[in-house]
Design an enzyme around this catalytic site. Structure first.
Site, mmCIF file in Angstrom:
data_model
loop_
_atom_site.group_PDB
_atom_site.id
_atom_site.type_symbol
_atom_site.label_atom_id
_atom_site.label_comp_id
_atom_site.label_asym_id
_atom_site.label_seq_id
_atom_site.Cartn_x
_atom_site.Cartn_y
_atom_site.Cartn_z
ATOM 1 C CG HIS A 105 -8.517 14.341 -1.946
ATOM 2 N ND1 HIS A 105 -7.525 14.334 -2.894
ATOM 3 C CD2 HIS A 105 -9.071 13.097 -1.970
ATOM 4 C CE1 HIS A 105 -7.473 13.145 -3.478
ATOM 5 N NE2 HIS A 105 -8.405 12.371 -2.932
ATOM 6 C CG ASP A 127 -2.825 14.514 -4.575
ATOM 7 O OD1 ASP A 127 -3.791 13.850 -4.160
ATOM 8 O OD2 ASP A 127 -2.297 14.309 -5.700
ATOM 9 C CG ASN A 138 -12.423 11.033 -4.733
ATOM 10 O OD1 ASN A 138 -13.417 11.729 -4.936
ATOM 11 N ND2 ASN A 138 -11.204 11.453 -4.982
ATOM 12 C CB CYS A 155 -0.921 0.003 1.214
ATOM 13 S SG CYS A 155 -1.814 1.562 1.419
ATOM 14 C CB CYS A 212 0.895 1.340 4.358
ATOM 15 S SG CYS A 212 -0.722 0.839 4.941
ATOM 16 C CG HIS A 238 -7.189 9.179 0.680
ATOM 17 N ND1 HIS A 238 -7.256 7.871 0.219
ATOM 18 C CD2 HIS A 238 -7.545 9.953 -0.369
ATOM 19 C CE1 HIS A 238 -7.597 7.861 -1.045
ATOM 20 N NE2 HIS A 238 -7.796 9.116 -1.426
ATOM 21 C CG HIS A 277 -4.117 -0.888 4.902
ATOM 22 N ND1 HIS A 277 -3.782 -0.131 3.791
ATOM 23 C CD2 HIS A 277 -4.891 -1.898 4.454
ATOM 24 C CE1 HIS A 277 -4.333 -0.672 2.718
ATOM 25 N NE2 HIS A 277 -5.012 -1.749 3.086
#
Ligand code: AMP
Length: 116
Positions: free
Chosen positions: A104, A30, A89, A4, A7, A102, A46
């Site tokens: 944004h 980002d 998302n 990941c 991670c 996550h 995770h």
């Protein structure tokens, strides 16, 4: 989780600069920013999906840590007063491309192109 990307970033296996870190959360920029300020607020644990989060024994703690980090991240980036937008998302139709939940946080300009 071994393969990941978030991670690896959150645990220092891939170098990055954290704009914020606490025991449970990191935030970093980002790599494809959509605004002058565009960071990802990521749990160190995770969790792939919002469904997995809801079923996780520490789901409330993980989500709470993400939410409570938001104003601290905004302050660290200097957008508390000017404002910012949060985007989640979820799943393929939602545009989730990294299977590690996550948030944004975007700001640094007027994000007038609102959907709602
Ligand atoms: P999402 O599409 O909501 O899953 O968002 C994933 C975001 O992670 C995208 O905006 C990517 O640009 C960003 N991203 C992917 N890999 C990295 C990386 N190594 N460093 C920083 N951002 C990344």
């Amino acid at each position: 989780m071994a393969d990941c990307i978030f991670c690896k970033l959150a645990h220092g296996e891939i170098p990055t600069t954290f704009v914020y870190e606490d025991d449970a959360v990191v935030a970093f920029r980002d790599m494809h920013p959509k605004a002058p300020v565009h960071v990802l607020i990521v749990p160190k644990t995770h969790v792939e999906t919002i469904e997995a989060l809801a079923a996780h024994e520490n789901g409330q703690v993980i989500w709470g840590a993400l939410l409570l980090a938001i104003p601290k991240v905004a302050a660290a980036l200097g957008v508390s007063a000017s404002g910012y937008r949060l985007i989640n998302n979820f799943g393929r139709d939602g545009g989730q491309s990294v299977d590690h939940i996550h948030i944004h946080l975007l700001g640094g300009r007027n994000l007038g192109d609102r959907m709602v």
